[in-house]
Structures are given as C-alpha cells and as structure tokens.
Design an enzyme around this catalytic site. Structure first.
Site, PDB file in Angstrom:
ATOM      1  N   GLU A   1      72.004  86.841 106.005  1.00  0.00           N
ATOM      2  CA  GLU A   1      72.941  86.133 106.790  1.00  0.00           C
ATOM      3  C   GLU A   1      72.496  84.824 107.056  1.00  0.00           C
ATOM      4  OE1 GLU A   1      75.775  87.360 108.083  1.00  0.00           O
ATOM      5  OE2 GLU A   1      75.800  89.309 107.307  1.00  0.00           O
TER       6      GLU A   1
ATOM      7  N   CYS B   1      75.206  81.540 114.842  1.00  0.00           N
ATOM      8  CA  CYS B   1      75.922  81.130 113.635  1.00  0.00           C
ATOM      9  C   CYS B   1      77.169  81.200 113.379  1.00  0.00           C
ATOM     10  CB  CYS B   1      75.103  81.995 112.350  1.00  0.00           C
ATOM     11  SG  CYS B   1      75.067  83.868 112.946  1.00  0.00           S
TER      12      CYS B   1
END
Ligand SMILES: Cc1cc2nc3c(=O)[nH]c(=O)nc-3n(C[C@H](O)[C@H](O)[C@H](O)COP(=O)(O)OP(=O)(O)OC[C@H]3O[C@@H](n4cnc5c(N)ncnc54)[C@H](O)[C@@H]3O)c2cc1C
Lengths: 519, 453
Positions: free
Chosen positions: A284, A318
């Site tokens: 990720e 993020c």
C-alpha cells in the site's frame, strides 16, 4: 464471505462529552508516569543498540526505548517464525479466529491507554488516535470472521462420479513492514490477516512508533498467539531489508512510501538460493489525492470536508487530499472560503483537544515538507499560525492557489499539511487530470447532480471515491481501502477479498466411481 | 387538579385552538394558493421518492447559474425518482419535452422562490418591516433569525455579527412606532421587549469544536458580548438558539458566563433554548434552573422549549460513530418528555423563579397541554408564551392569538441562497411521517391528534 452481516465497527470514544475527555486526559497523565516504556529485546540481544521514540510535540520527551534490530536479528526472527509455522498452521480456523477476537477484547480493555500512547508517540490528535485504535480492533474482528468464511472453502461444479473441493492454505512466514501514521491499525490489519489464515509473522513496526507496535503484539500474545508465531522486530531499515530478501519469507505486507514499496517489489522478485516459492507482496503506497468540486457543489459542506481531508493529522495519511480541482465558476468563492477556514485552524500539541492539527512525525519530515514550501516559487500562499519556541515539529497548514501544473507541490506527494487548489473547466477536465496522475488511491467529488456523480463513480479512477464527504477515514468493512496505479498492489484492506492474498487455493478432485457405480 | 381533569382541560384547549385555525376548512388553509400547496404537501407525504427529488431540487436551486442548469438538475432528480414514483415519471416526461424546458425551469425556479418567501420574511429586517409590523397589528410578536451560509471563516463570523447589530437597531426603530399591546409587552415579571433577536453562536465564530468547547468561549466571546451590550442599551431581547448537540456545551457555557457579568445584572432580557428530544434534556434544564437560582438578575430569563430541529443529524452522526443516539427515537416518548419539561418549567415559574417559559411548537397537543397546565397552576395567562415558526405555524399563531394568549412568531430573514438549508429543513419536517403538521395536513381526526402521547 458473509462478514458484512455480523460485523459492526467499534464505537468511537464520544469525546464531545466532557467526562470522556477527562478520562482520556487522566489516562495520558497515568501513561506519562510510566515513560519511557522499555520494550524487551524479544528479537534477541540488542547488538544494534537502542531505538528511541519521542513525542513529536516535544522531542525532549522520550516515549519508548526498544532494541534497534539488525539483519542478524531479522534472520533469527524468521527462523523462529518458520519453526512455529507447522503448529500454528495446523490449528483449525476457529481457534485462530477466536484468538484474534480475544486480542480485540484486550485492546478494547486498554482503549484509553493505547489512544494516549498514540497521542504521545505518533503525535496523533485524540479523535484520530482513537479512530486508529478502533480500526485495529475492527481489523481483528473482521478478519476473524473472514477467516471463518474462507475456511468453508468454495463450492465448485460437481458432476456424477466426481467430487470437487477447493480449500485455502497458509503459505509460510510473512514479513509485515508497517508505517507510523496508523501505528496500530495498519499493522493490526496486516499482522492479523496473515496470522488468522495460518501464517506466521515477523512484524517490524515503524522506527518512530515501536511502542504502538509492541502494544499490538502484546495483545496478540496475551490472547494466545505463540511467541514464535508472531515475532516483534523493532528497528530501522536494515532488518526490514533483510526480511524482504530472506528466502524463508513467503509474503510481505507493506504499507509506506512509493519508493520503498517499489524497492520491496523488486527485491522480493529475486529468488534466493534455496527459495522454492514466489514471494507475494502486498504494498500500500502513496497517493496524490484530488477532490473535484463541481459548479453546483454546496461550499458549506465542501469547505469543511476539504479542510478535514487535507489537514487532518497534518496531512500524513496516504488518503489525504493534496489537490482540489474546482470548476472555475465557483473557484473564487471556494478559494476565499478555504483560505479563511485555514486561517481559523489551530495548530498545537496532539494532546490538546483544542488542536485541529498537530505536528508532523519527526525532524526529517519537517525538513522535507519545509523544503517543498521553501521551493514553491509561486504565491500566494495561505497559512495558519504555528506554535513557536516549543521545539515541536510543526508545519503550518498551507494552501496554494493556481500553481503551475509543473510545480513540485502539484506533482509530488508531500505527505504533510499542504494543499493546492487548481481551476478546471469542467468535471470532465478534472477527471482527465486525476487519470494522468501517478497515483490512484482516494478521490473526492462534490456535486449535486446525480448524473455527474454516476459518471465519475463509474469511471473507477481511484481506489476509494468519496462523494460529498471527506476522503479520509475509511471504515473497515464499510469502505474497503486501497488503490491502483502506483498507489498499491491491492487487494482492498478491510474488504472481502483481502485474506485471499495470504493463502493458496488447493483443489481436490476425487473419482467416486467404483466398479462402474457412483458411490 | 388530577390527571384525568388535566386531560379533559387539554382536550378542551386543543379543540378551541383547532377551531381557531380557520374557517374555510379544518386545517385552516384558506386562500387558493394554500389549498394547492396543501395538495402538493399531501402528495409529497405520500410519495417519498418524489419528495426526495423535489427537495434535492430546492436544495440545489440557488447554485444553478443558468436556466439550463436548473432544468438539467430538475430532470435528473425526477428521472432518478422515476424508478419508484409514477408522479416523478410524469413530471420527468414534462420537463424533458424540448419546447417546454424553459418555461418549466421558470416555473420551477419561481415555485421555489415563492415557497421560500412563505418561510423567509425578506432579505433583511428592513425588507421584512411591513410584514413584522402587520404581525404585531394582528396581535403577534416576533423574533428575528438571520439566515446565512455556514460560518467557516473569521470574516464570515464578523459579517454575521454586523448583521445582528444592524438588525437589533432596525428592530428597535421600527418597533418604536408599533401600537401598545398589553399582552405582548408585559407579564407579571415586568415589561417584554418588542425587539427580539435570535442568534446562532455557530454563525458568530468558525471556532466551535465539539471536543473543545472552550475554544468557542474565547473566539465568540467578544462578538456576543457586544451584542448583549447593544441589546441592553436598546432594551431589546437577545435569544441564543440551540443547534446540534456538538455545540450545546459551548453555547450554554459562553452565554451563561457572559450573562453573569456585573454589567448585565439588569439587562438585557435574554434567553436560551432547551431541546426536549435530547434524552438528557432534563439534566440540562436542572443546570439552567440551578444557574438561575444562583444568578438572580434584574431581567427575567426566557427558556424556549422546543423538541429539536436536528433529529436526523443526531441519529445519523451517532449511528456512524457507534454511539447511542442522544435523542429519543420514539415519537411518543419525545412528546411525553416535552410535556414533562413543560410542567417543570411552569412549576419553576409558579415557584417564583424569574423565568419566562416559552413553549415553541406547532403541535396542538403540546400547546394545549402547556395552556391547560399553566391554567391549572393558577398562573396568569400572560405568564406563558407560545411560539411558532413563520410559514409553518401561521394558522397556529392566529389560533393562539384568537385564544387570547401571547404568541411569538420566529421570522427568518436572509437571501435565497442562505435560506435554502433552512427551507429544506422546514419542508422535510413538514412532510415527514413523524410530524404533527403532516398528520394535520392529511386530515387526521383532531381527537386523535390531541391524544395523550
Ligand atoms: C419559535 C421556534 C423556535 C425554535 N428554535 C429552535 C432552536 O433554537 N433549536 C432547535 O433545535 N429547534 C428549534 N425549533 C424547531 C423545533 O425544534 C422544530 O420546529 C420542532 O422540532 C417541530 O416540533 P413541533 O412540536 O412543532 O412538531 P411535532 O410534529 O410535534 O414534532 C416533530 C419533532 O419531533 C421530533 N421527532 C421526530 N421524529 C421523532 C422520532 N422518531 N422520535 C423522537 N422524536 C422525533 C423531532 O424533534 C421533530 O422535529 C424552534 C421552533 C420554533 C417554533
């Protein structure tokens, strides 16, 4: 998997009630009396020296002392995890799932203490620290249910005289390399997914948040995960590199920067002597997330949501918003209100409930983000005040308007409280810009037109599209999380497919015809 | 008076109020436009998809910068609703016929504007002056509310404060010429100001934070202080509205702290709102009454009792965070609690506290209960004030005035863009299945409507 029906997210702490705030502050004061926390050399002798974590709002305050793991420590940890694989993988799924659920219960009992720990070690403001602990609990519960469903296997077509089955099997020791920004939730997700499907784990928390990582491991061990089935490996880069390269590792679950993620994918692809399997990598990575604001948007809603998405936890998510793409008809109005809203933000220590945003994680992050700000040739910029003279790692939340598309601030992931706002001719034009970006993690759309919403939704331009709301704060089960392009390999964390990456499917086809009879 | 006797009296009062609602038909909507509107309201109550489509249209209307945009949105909403609503399909066909689009847009645009006008008295106090004056002449007093966009920045907070200042002055000037009216201007505790402004603390500052109520205390302090001083100097009444639960602590603490200052010992007349739908509203009432006992002021304190206007918001917010809803989730418990708090307020007044209970509702049962209980305590008729919203409670106001009780009409002013959120909320409330007014519009039997909750 039918986890959707029984799963409920862990309720957040109701900080809007004064007694709850008071309790939280008491927990923080209590924790302070125990500092610095000493994290045992579980991963062997501390040949590499010590790893120290500090309060980002007050770098003089030492939070935890842990061993700085070396490559040798990583190897030793993997050997332990490998030795535990046979017995851990042999347990039935129900036993492992129950262990995760017990661990969730233990985290629940320590809710306030753990939240306080995140406030101090990660500089995460209370509501977000609490959300992180909740999410950790959610992952444990969700994947426990998911593993039970997975254990039932899949139905295959059956013909007379043939019995076909499909079952899922664990793969071996996994390396989990976690970030500091969701110091409990993200590792809880990756670690528990690997464990519950029968794999063993060496878990390396971020060097900035070893105590948060340790708390998670403690809960899982107390709940019954054998010491060797889950090994905590604190440290910086060196042990992580060794984990990735080592032939005993079967899978790597990583969340962090794009550069590190790509390095891991590359390194994991090189088979080592004696390695008889292909390593799988779940990565990720970053985002450069855009919020599209249509001409018919309600700015009363859009402005607070943009502010929250861009500046919550100082933009260190993020999923955070980095760019606003606003239809030119309302660009001036939006810019003016955004600017005013930013000036009204209060920057202060995470432990103060009145802070809208707090510090960035460390001096390195501070320098990196300031370099972006110093390098931005284009004005105007709008900023809020920051505390001075505290030594805390504060960056002023900053808005840039109409930067040239070539600007670094527009192109690169800043991972800090920096937002750029650009005008577009239409939603279609905004969509093109989103598609041209390197990342495809989260995105937002503010529009009141059903057709525009449908149009953008169907395009699938980002992993998580949020319509008429903030673009951060994905909930386990409800908002399976993860993106495409350079944002990650998939699958979606907290979604129905996540566990599949940690298992291998095996099918059996049995001939049930004997002497010409189907039996 | 025992329970059964009180019930009888509530029914009598209710019947009398109902009779006062108007002559043309039972629900009191007299002129032809109102009848058409009532028909529309009925069809909206019966057709939730169409209702959603039209409300979304009302919501987006001010953001549409051209007629084409207006038509596009309207037909999109109707098309989406068309899947489950024959009415919406019919309307969608109408709006999609090419030649018809512009007139349709005009009509749709105008429709919203005229609907808005029913709820919003004008752009500002000046524009609403004749309306306010004529309400006074009809025996109804008013309170003004300034609609606006959300306050997200300091300049927006400052602008709102300035509008409040201007409004207080304008109200003072225009009301000076109104004819004396004993019922509207006096009660046993003394004179009641004619100029009355309802203020939203969330509009004064962008610093309201649910988790840090103290932030608003310093941020909104100066602006509210100035408004209190002005109200005192003008002899006006300043009321702070109550908003979502997230802001209650800030609003309450700030307002009470300022009112306790020496400079406000004798004025202005001031008040706050109590939301009965909150399950802990009785504790909140205790807090207010306790404060009143400890801080005797020269000017009486008004507590406006409402059910609460943010029910859906509170329920959704709680569900999303996994919290127990802070509001009653059952209509009858909410109404029962409202009556309980009504009695507590009237008891406190009867006990000699310098408190002015204001019962704000369009529910005839809630109103009748307040009147009957107040009478049963032997309070003078002017000890109780009843309040309604402009647009929703016009007939109710007429009925209360005809009954000889003091009624105050809450009059929002502001432009269309700013008023939309308010308008949508009122329309939703008016057509929700759980609303008294909706039941009344659909012709429910008055005896049923007056039943004890
Ligand atoms: C003069 C005036 C001033 C006002 N000021 C404020 C204010 O400052 N703050 C504020 O919040 N509101 C305020 N209100 C609005 C008021 O809260 C709403 O108008 C009111 O809720 C409508 O109630 P009713 O008694 O007229 O109608 P009713 O139909 O009797 O009641 C409807 C109300 O019941 C409640 N309800 C609905 N469904 C349920 C359910 N399933 N379970 C439990 N309860 C339910 C809701 O509160 C709903 O609004 C004011 C109203 C007036 C008249």
């Amino acid at each position: 998997m039918s986890t959707e029906n029984t799963f409920r997210n862990e309720p957040a702490l109701e900080f809007r009630r004064e007694p709850v705030r008071a309790q939280a502050l008491r927990a923080l004061a209590e924790l302070r009396t125990k500092l610095p926390l000493r994290i045992g050399a579980a991963n062997g002798a501390a040949a590499g020296g010590e790893l120290l974590s500090y309060n980002p709002a007050n770098p003089a305050e030492l939070i935890a002392v842990a061993p700085a793991g070396t490559a040798a420590d990583a190897r030793a940890a993997l050997v332990r995890a490998d030795s535990a694989f046979e017995s851990w993988s042999a347990l039935d799924a129900g036993t492992r799932a129950a262990t995760l659920q017990r661990a969730a219960g233990l985290l629940r009992e320590r809710r306030l203490e753990l939240t306080a720990l995140e406030v101090l070690e990660a500089g995460k403001p209370w509501p977000e620290a609490d959300a992180d602990v909740c999410e950790a609990i959610d992952f444990l519960e969700y994947y426990a249910l998911g593993a039970l469903a997975l254990d039932r296997g899949r139905l295959l077509p059956q013909l007379p005289g043939e019995r076909n089955t499909l079952r899922y099997y664990p793969r071996g020791p996994h390396a989990v390399i976690a970030p500091w920004n969701f110091p409990m939730a993200i590792p809880a997700g990756m670690v528990s997914a690997a464990l519950v499907t029968g794999n063993t784990v060496v878990f390396k928390p971020a060097e900035q948040t070893p105590a948060c990582g340790h708390a998670l491991v403690q809960a899982l061990h107390s709940a019954g995960v054998p010491e060797d089935a889950l090994v905590l490996l604190t440290g910086a880069d060196e042990p992580a590199r060794e984990l990735v390269a080592h032939p005993l590792v079967h899978g790597i679950a990583f969340t962090g920067s794009c550069a590190a993620g790509q390095h891991i994918i590359h390194a994991a692809a090189q088979a080592q002597p004696g390695q008889r399997h292909v390593k799988r990598v779940i990565a990720e990575m970053g985002g450069k997330n855009c919020i599209i604001v249509d001409a018919d948007a309600d700015l009363d809603d859009a402005v607070p949501a943009i502010i929250k998405s861009a500046f919550g936890f100082a933009g260190q998510k993020c999923s955070a918003a980095a760019r606003v793409l606003v239809c030119e008809q309302i660009a001036d109005a939006l810019n003016e209100r955004l600017a005013g809203a930013i000036r009204a933000l209060r920057v202060g220590p995470a432990e103060d409930f009145a802070s809208d945003l707090a510090t960035v994680i460390d001096a390195e992050a501070l320098a990196r983000i300031n370099a972006f700000l110093d390098g931005a040739e284009h004005e105007p910029r709008v900023q809020a005040d920051i505390p001075v003279g505290t030594g805390g790692h504060y960056v002023p939340p900053t808005l840039f308007v109409d930067l040239p598309p070539s600007s670094r601030i527009v192109r690169e992931e800043v991972f800090g409280p920096v937002l750029s706002c650009e005008r577009v001719a239409s939603v279609e034009a905004a969509v093109r810009i989103v598609r041209e970006g390197d990342f495809g993690l989260t995105g937002g759309l503010f529009s009141r037109s059903p057709q525009t919403i449908e149009y953008v939704s169907r395009l699938g331009i980002v992993g998580n599209l949020y319509v008429n709301r903030e673009i951060t704060g994905a909930m386990v089960g409800r908002h399976p999380f993860g993106g495409g392009r350079l944002s990650g390999t998939g699958p979606k964390a907290g979604g129905p497919d996540y566990l599949l990456t940690f298992v291998e499917a095996r099918s059996v086809s049995e001939n049930t015809v004997r002497h010409g009879l189907v039996i | 008076m025992d329970d059964a006797q009180l019930e009888d009296r509530v029914h009598e009062c209710g019947q009398r109020l109902a009779a006062g609602l108007g002559s043309a038909d039972a629900s009191g909507l007299r002129h032809p436009l109102a009848i058409g509107e009532r028909r529309m309201m009925r069809s909206l109550i019966a057709d939730p998809r169409l209702r959603a489509a039209l409300f979304r249209f009302v919501d987006v209307r001010p953001a549409c910068q051209s007629r084409t945009e207006l038509v596009r949105h309207l037909s999109e909403f109707l098309e989406e609703a068309g899947a489950g609503s024959e009415n919406a399909r019919r309307l969608a066909r109408l709006t999609s016929r090419r030649g018809l689009t512009l007139p349709t847009a005009g009509a749709a645009g105008l429709g919203v504007a005229s609907m808005a006008h029913r709820f919003i008295a004008g752009e500002d106090a000046q524009a609403a002056a004749s309306e306010l004056t004529s309400l006074w002449e009809q025996g109804r007093c008013v309170t003004l509310d300034l609609l606006g966009e959300a306050t997200l920045t300091e300049p927006e907070g400052e602008r709102y404060a300035q509008r409040c200042t201007q409004t207080l002055r304008a109200l003072g000037q225009m009301s000076a010429g109104w004819a004396p009216n004993q019922l509207l201007e006096h009660d046993g505790l003394g004179p009641l100001p004619r100029a009355n402004l309802s203020v939203k603390v969330s509009a004064l500052t962008p610093h309201l934070r649910a988790n840090a109520p103290e932030r608003a205390l310093s941020a909104a302090r100066d602006r509210l202080l100035e408004l209190l001083r002005l109200a005192r100097d003008l002899g006006a009444h300043l009321h702070v509205d109550m908003e979502s639960l997230d802001t209650r602590e800030s609003i309450t603490e700030l307002f009470l702290e300022l009112l306790a200052l020496d400079e406000f010992a004798d004025g202005p007349s001031a008040g706050i709102v109590l939301q009965a739908y909150l399950t802990d509203s009785e504790e909140q009432l205790e807090l207010l009454l306790g404060w009143l006992e400890q801080h005797p002021r020269g000017a009486p304190f008004t507590i406006r009792l409402v059910k609460g206007a943010y029910w859906d918001h509170e329920v959704v917010l709680a569900a999303q965070h996994g919290w127990r809803a802070p509001v009653f989730t059952d209509r009858r418990s909410c109404d029962r609690h409202y009556e309980h708090l009504t009695r507590r307020l009237l008891d406190a007044r009867a006990g000699g506290l310098a408190l002015r209970p204001a019962i704000a509702s369009h529910n005839l049962r809630s109103l009748a209960h307040a009147i009957a209980y107040s009478d049963a305590l032997g309070l003078a008729p002017d000890a109780l004030e009843l309040q309604v919203l402009r647009g929703l409670g016009d007939d109710t106001a007429a009925a209360i005035a005809a009954y000889g009780r003091r009624v105050r009409v809450y009059c929002p002013v502001g432009d269309l863009v700013a008023g939309m959120a308010y308008l949508v909320r009122r329309l939703l409330e008016n057509t929700s299945n759980d609303s008294f007014l909706a039941a009344q519009t659909t012709g429910a039997d008055i005896n049923l409507l007056l039943e004890r909750p």
